[in-house]
Scaffold this motif. Structure first.
Motif, PDB file in Angstrom:
ATOM      1  N   GLU A  20      45.387  55.245  38.510  1.00 47.23           N
ATOM      2  CA  GLU A  20      45.660  55.111  37.084  1.00 47.23           C
ATOM      3  C   GLU A  20      44.471  55.579  36.252  1.00 47.23           C
ATOM      4  O   GLU A  20      44.626  56.241  35.231  1.00 47.23           O
ATOM      5  CB  GLU A  20      46.005  53.655  36.725  1.00 47.23           C
ATOM      6  N   GLU A  21      43.265  55.225  36.693  1.00 45.95           N
ATOM      7  CA  GLU A  21      42.064  55.654  35.980  1.00 45.95           C
ATOM      8  C   GLU A  21      41.905  57.174  36.038  1.00 45.95           C
ATOM      9  O   GLU A  21      41.534  57.813  35.047  1.00 45.95           O
ATOM     10  CB  GLU A  21      40.835  54.973  36.564  1.00 45.95           C
ATOM     11  N   LEU A  22      42.182  57.760  37.192  1.00 51.08           N
ATOM     12  CA  LEU A  22      42.125  59.218  37.297  1.00 51.08           C
ATOM     13  C   LEU A  22      43.170  59.878  36.408  1.00 51.08           C
ATOM     14  O   LEU A  22      42.910  60.931  35.807  1.00 51.08           O
ATOM     15  CB  LEU A  22      42.325  59.649  38.747  1.00 51.08           C
ATOM     16  N   ALA A  23      44.347  59.268  36.288  1.00 48.90           N
ATOM     17  CA  ALA A  23      45.390  59.815  35.427  1.00 48.90           C
ATOM     18  C   ALA A  23      44.953  59.784  33.970  1.00 48.90           C
ATOM     19  O   ALA A  23      45.185  60.741  33.211  1.00 48.90           O
ATOM     20  CB  ALA A  23      46.690  59.040  35.609  1.00 48.90           C
ATOM     21  N   VAL A  24      44.291  58.705  33.550  1.00 47.54           N
ATOM     22  CA  VAL A  24      43.817  58.601  32.171  1.00 47.54           C
ATOM     23  C   VAL A  24      42.765  59.656  31.888  1.00 47.54           C
ATOM     24  O   VAL A  24      42.807  60.343  30.860  1.00 47.54           O
ATOM     25  CB  VAL A  24      43.274  57.176  31.893  1.00 47.54           C
TER      26      VAL A  24
END
Length: 72
Positions: A20-24
């Motif tokens: 999720e952090e990489l997606a953000v």
């Protein structure tokens, strides 16, 4: 034909981010890179009714009949 060698666009240097952090981060980088290169529109001209200089009084001009303009 030779195959294109794909290199990762982003690389994690330290830590272990969640998917999720990489997606953000990738969404933010993509949004920042796809911005319109035109300059922003100039701000709208302010009306004279809201001009702060309107609250200032005009200087009194000394001279004959100056008392007539002193009340305006």
């Amino acid at each position: 034909m030779s195959e294109a060698i794909s290199r990762p666009t982003l690389r994690v240097v330290s830590g272990s981010p969640t998917p999720e952090e990489l997606a953000v981060v990738s969404a933010l980088v993509a949004a920042a890179g796809s911005g319109d290169e035109r300059s922003p529109a100039p701000p709208a001209a302010r009306g004279t009714w809201s001009d702060p200089a309107r609250r200032m009084r005009r200087p009194w001009l000394p001279g004959p009949n100056a008392w007539r303009s002193a009340g305006s």
